[in-house]
Design an enzyme around this catalytic site. Structure first.
Site, short mmCIF file in Angstrom:
data_model
loop_
_atom_site.label_atom_id
_atom_site.label_comp_id
_atom_site.label_asym_id
_atom_site.label_seq_id
_atom_site.Cartn_x
_atom_site.Cartn_y
_atom_site.Cartn_z
N LYS A 117 -29.82 3.54 -37.14
CA LYS A 117 -29.69 3.94 -38.49
C LYS A 117 -28.32 4.40 -39.00
O LYS A 117 -27.92 5.52 -38.42
CB LYS A 117 -31.08 4.29 -39.04
CG LYS A 117 -30.82 4.28 -40.84
CD LYS A 117 -31.95 5.35 -41.04
CE LYS A 117 -31.97 5.40 -42.58
NZ LYS A 117 -33.39 6.28 -43.27
N HIS A 133 1.06 -0.81 0.13
CA HIS A 133 0.08 0.10 0.29
C HIS A 133 1.06 1.06 0.38
O HIS A 133 1.40 1.31 0.75
CB HIS A 133 -0.85 0.24 1.29
CG HIS A 133 -1.59 1.46 0.97
ND1 HIS A 133 -3.01 1.17 2.57
CD2 HIS A 133 -2.27 2.42 0.23
CE1 HIS A 133 -3.05 2.38 2.04
NE2 HIS A 133 -2.96 2.93 0.54
N HIS A 150 4.14 1.14 2.68
CA HIS A 150 3.73 -0.03 4.00
C HIS A 150 2.68 -1.13 3.03
O HIS A 150 2.68 -1.64 2.26
CB HIS A 150 3.44 0.32 4.63
CG HIS A 150 1.50 1.50 5.06
ND1 HIS A 150 1.28 2.24 4.25
CD2 HIS A 150 0.72 0.39 5.39
CE1 HIS A 150 -0.40 2.33 4.46
NE2 HIS A 150 -0.14 0.90 4.52
N ASP A 182 0.21 -4.67 4.51
CA ASP A 182 -1.24 -4.06 5.18
C ASP A 182 -1.63 -5.82 5.50
O ASP A 182 -1.87 -6.53 4.79
CB ASP A 182 -2.51 -3.20 4.93
CG ASP A 182 -1.96 -2.37 4.92
OD1 ASP A 182 -1.49 -1.50 5.85
OD2 ASP A 182 -2.45 -1.01 3.70
#
Length: 525
Positions: A237, A39, A45, A47
């Site tokens: 169309k 992260h 760091h 997690d």
């Protein structure tokens, strides 16, 4: 080029990367899951999160977990996270809690050791975990070492066992176990965003476009000169399909309306997030780019009912009252069939037309400005924005210039964004005054570049990402990563409608990093 002009558009292209399966690391039936997310927020760091009693009990490990049994790591016990966050990989918008980019660095299952009540073990200050991940294997131990207010410091280490590896460092193995990507690659082309301020069940937002089926391109190829084409669930169309709209470039054959519609249909799911909820001005060339072009702002009365519309309450006498709003891919295909070869969205949304959602930096080269000089100006803006901590992305225009988009939170006026961009660009201009003119009239600029902050105004627009430009070969305005400003092969018209889809399939859309990244503009002193 193949004898089939739509062959390149017929290939199945899902511009969304699909994460790879978790692999052998997850043991079916083992029950408890874990994840480690690399992260990059205010600082890098890792997690470390264990599934315990329906939540992810979490520690932030600044230097990351290791298999080296002789290394101790600091781990800070942080708040529990919802289990919905388990496999999140993407961006957290700037300004929200944890804002930054996230990859799933490792994932798998785990077993508590010496206890059947891991929550009680955590409360008591010591958790032993047997890890069955792609990277983390063997026994990890977490021990609480101290408390400073609400901050709990823990020590994380790996036991001496058969899975221990002396000298093993997490930074030597930075890639995601889901997608194989690095944080840099996810930041430049995120698949998902996480809204920290939303309920867990609603916090994860997909940023991926809806792909077009190959059958739709087959149907377009099978039509004669005109007919009814079903695309994205709409019946449209289409006319004059074999009319040449762009002369060929560099010996290539010319580009017909049929090929333009195929390109537009393929790229529309990628483009719509930058157009939806906004009035769009179309630069029309019904007779092709060698004929006369003109701006068309009003939604025509003959447009299908499903083509979005917005009535401008502030329109004055003689001004456009009802604009086209491209809220779905089929509407963009309709616009191309209508002769809209260039797509220019408003900077503001129809719900708040006086409030910009982007601050725009337009690097407009002069007659004497070389490409290398324009790159110098772009790189200086890159440096300034990175120094300010501002999320932004550049794109080449498909013509001669470079433009930079900066997403902003609601509440700003155009006066605010114009003044901020002017301060930023004048600061940059002071570094290389010999390259820049601040004169308004083109002939007074003596061939120098203009750092144009005046595009930050109501109903002033810049060309949309992936819009064709009215030039031979159909060059395209293409978002780039910041690092591509250093690519010696970069050119403002490097990609065309015949080549940019390959780039998208290979590299994704760098502008996706701007979606959900609205931010406050920092003071420039």
């Amino acid at each position: 080029m193949s004898g089939d002009p739509l062959e390149r558009y017929r290939r199945m292209r899902d511009f969304a990367r699909t994460p790879e399966p978790e692999g052998e690391g997850a043991r079916p039936g083992a029950g408890r899951r874990f994840v480690v997310q690399r992260h990059r927020a205010s600082r890098l760091h890792y997690d470390l999160r264990f599934e315990i009693d329906g939540v992810l009990v979490s520690w932030a490990v600044p230097k990351g977990p290791t298999l080296d049994p002789d290394v101790r790591r600091l781990a800070v016990h942080v708040e529990d996270h919802p289990v919905e966050y388990l496999h999140f990989e993407g961006i957290i918008p700037s300004g929200e809690y944890g804002g930054g980019d996230v990859v799933v660095w490792d994932a798998g299952t785990w077993e508590p050791v010496h206890t059947d009540e891991p929550a009680a073990a955590v409360a008591a200050g010591e958790l032993h975990a047997e890890m069955h991940g792609r990277k983390l294997r063997g026994r990890l131990v977490l021990v609480r070492t101290g408390t400073d207010g609400e901050r709990e410091s823990w020590m994380l280490r790996h036991k001496h066992d058969e899975h221990a590896v002396p000298g093993w460092e997490p930074e030597q193995h930075p890639r995601s176990v889901l997608s194989g990507r690095t944080n840099d690659e996810v930041a430049e082309d995120p698949d998902r965003a996480w809204r920290s301020d939303a309920p867990a069940a609603e916090a994860e937002v997909s940023l991926l476009p809806e792909p077009l089926t190959g059958e739709a391109i087959d149907a377009l190829a099978d039509l004669g000169g005109s007919g009814t084409w079903e695309v994205f669930g709409r019946r449209l169309k289409v006319t004059n399909l074999d009319k040449v709209l762009f002369p060929g470039a560099d010996g290539q054959p010319p580009i017909t309306k049929r090929e333009l519609l195929a390109y537009t249909a393929r790229v529309a799911p990628v483009v719509v997030p930058y157009l939806e909820g906004r009035a769009v001005n179309l630069h029309r060339y019904p007779d092709g780019v060698e004929g006369k072009g003109f701006w068309h702002k009003a939604r025509p009365a003959h447009a299908p009912d499903w083509v979005g519309a917005w009535d401008n309450p502030d329109a004055g006498a003689g001004e456009t009252t009802t604009y086209v709003v491209v809220d779905e891919p089929a509407t963009l295909v309709w616009a191309a069939n209508f002769g809209g070869l260039e797509w220019h969205p408003w900077t503001s949304r129809t719900t708040a037309p006086e409030e910009p959602t982007y601050a725009l930096i337009d690097l407009d080269p002069g007659e004497r400005t070389s490409w290398e000089e324009l790159l110098t100006l772009a790189r200086l803006h890159r440096t300034a924005l990175e120094h300010l901590g501002v999320t932004a992305r550049a794109k080449v225009t498909g013509s001669r210039g470079i433009q930079i988009w900066v997403p902003v939170v609601g509440g700003y006026t155009f006066d605010d964004t114009r003044a901020w961009v002017e301060r930023l660009s004048r600061t940059v201009g002071k570094v290389v005054p010999e390259l820049v003119s601040w004169k308004w009239e083109v002939k007074q600029r003596e061939g120098l570049a203009r750092l144009d902050f005046t595009q930050n105004a109501v109903n002033k627009t810049l060309v949309a990402p992936y819009s064709p430009r009215p030039r031979p070969g159909a060059p395209v305005s293409v978002p780039i990563s910041w690092s591509e400003l250093d690519d010696p092969d970069l050119r403002p018209d490097r990609w065309t409608i015949r080549t940019v889809l390959d780039r998208l399939a290979r590299r994704g859309d760098p502008f996706r990093a701007l979606l959900g990244a609205a931010q406050e503009l920092p003071e420039i002193t």
